[in-house]
Design a protein around this motif. Sequence first.
Motif, mmCIF file in Angstrom:
data_model
loop_
_atom_site.group_PDB
_atom_site.id
_atom_site.type_symbol
_atom_site.label_atom_id
_atom_site.label_comp_id
_atom_site.label_asym_id
_atom_site.label_seq_id
_atom_site.Cartn_x
_atom_site.Cartn_y
_atom_site.Cartn_z
ATOM 1 N N UNK A 1 64.701 45.689 26.116
ATOM 2 C CA UNK A 1 65.934 46.152 26.760
ATOM 3 C C UNK A 1 65.957 45.695 28.219
ATOM 4 N N UNK A 2 67.045 45.074 28.626
ATOM 5 C CA UNK A 2 67.167 44.643 30.012
ATOM 6 C C UNK A 2 67.459 45.834 30.914
ATOM 7 N N UNK A 3 67.316 45.608 32.214
ATOM 8 C CA UNK A 3 67.547 46.680 33.177
ATOM 9 C C UNK A 3 69.005 47.113 33.166
ATOM 10 N N UNK A 4 69.227 48.432 33.276
ATOM 11 C CA UNK A 4 70.581 48.976 33.282
ATOM 12 C C UNK A 4 71.293 48.575 34.572
ATOM 13 N N UNK A 5 72.493 48.036 34.449
ATOM 14 C CA UNK A 5 73.267 47.593 35.605
ATOM 15 C C UNK A 5 74.023 48.778 36.198
ATOM 16 N N UNK A 6 73.983 48.900 37.512
ATOM 17 C CA UNK A 6 74.748 49.914 38.233
ATOM 18 C C UNK A 6 75.719 49.175 39.145
ATOM 19 N N UNK A 7 76.995 49.168 38.782
ATOM 20 C CA UNK A 7 77.986 48.401 39.536
ATOM 21 C C UNK A 7 78.181 48.928 40.956
ATOM 22 N N UNK A 8 77.853 50.183 41.192
ATOM 23 C CA UNK A 8 77.940 50.719 42.555
ATOM 24 C C UNK A 8 76.968 50.003 43.478
ATOM 25 N N UNK A 9 75.915 49.428 42.914
ATOM 26 C CA UNK A 9 74.916 48.705 43.698
ATOM 27 C C UNK A 9 75.190 47.204 43.743
ATOM 28 N N UNK A 10 75.850 46.672 42.722
ATOM 29 C CA UNK A 10 75.995 45.222 42.630
ATOM 30 C C UNK A 10 77.344 44.708 43.138
ATOM 31 N N UNK A 11 78.355 45.557 43.211
ATOM 32 C CA UNK A 11 79.688 45.119 43.628
ATOM 33 C C UNK A 11 80.015 45.641 45.022
ATOM 34 N N UNK A 12 80.427 44.734 45.898
ATOM 35 C CA UNK A 12 80.758 45.115 47.271
ATOM 36 C C UNK A 12 81.968 46.040 47.342
ATOM 37 N N UNK A 13 82.813 46.017 46.317
ATOM 38 C CA UNK A 13 84.010 46.859 46.322
ATOM 39 C C UNK A 13 83.689 48.339 46.207
ATOM 40 N N UNK A 14 82.444 48.682 45.875
ATOM 41 C CA UNK A 14 82.034 50.082 45.831
ATOM 42 C C UNK A 14 81.313 50.506 47.113
ATOM 43 N N UNK A 15 81.400 49.668 48.137
ATOM 44 C CA UNK A 15 80.826 50.013 49.439
ATOM 45 C C UNK A 15 81.905 49.839 50.502
ATOM 46 N N UNK A 16 82.011 50.796 51.408
ATOM 47 C CA UNK A 16 83.016 50.723 52.464
ATOM 48 C C UNK A 16 82.470 51.435 53.693
ATOM 49 N N UNK A 17 82.881 51.015 54.884
ATOM 50 C CA UNK A 17 82.378 51.644 56.108
ATOM 51 C C UNK A 17 83.071 52.983 56.363
ATOM 52 N N UNK A 18 82.353 53.883 56.969
ATOM 53 C CA UNK A 18 82.951 55.144 57.395
ATOM 54 C C UNK A 18 83.366 55.024 58.865
#
Length: 209
Positions: A1-18
């Motif tokens: 089984x490959x590693x589980x992907x977490x899109x919150x970590x891999x996609x920049x669109x789930x990161x934003x500055x405060x």
Amino acid sequence: MTEKIDFKRTLASYRAPRGRFEIIDLPERRYLMIDGHGDPNSEVAADAIAALYPVAYAMKFASARELDRDYVVPPLEALWWADDMDSFTSARDKSQWDWTMMLLMPDWIDEQRFAAAVSAASAKKDAAARIGDVRCESLTEGRCVQTLHIGSYDDETDTLAELHERFIPGQELRMTGRHHEVYLGDPRRTAPEKLRTILRQPVADAGTA
């Protein structure tokens, strides 16, 4: 089984500055979507969300089982709009809001696997009433302005006013698509003052048609 992907970590669109606005460019992405109207705290909205997740999890389990590609179901997102956009800021009249609740779909899930996930979720004994209303649709937002809001959803008003009335015009931009929110916190388990929400607005140059 490959590693589980977490899109919150891999996609920049789930990161934003405060505390500041960031201009980003987003590619076309596909989502599970379901539409509705009115107060997001209503039973109507709860029923819509309850229809999304069984389809998303059926899709996730099939991907892990059949494709050996497991992933974390991405956070809930929503598009918001109204005939009078002041209902989001000054008036805050939730009864006038239209919305589309969404969950990101991995790009390797095709229409056939989506249909199979809807069928599997619908076959459950306690299947949500609106599963048949869930659809797969692409969303292309392109250039966007976004920021991270920490706090209650009802405390977004000042940030949205700053975004709509000052920052976007100040950058010689104009609003184009629908207001987009990404819910990084679970309101069932998180105190309102600690909720984390990405606020996003698609934009274009002010001088373009």
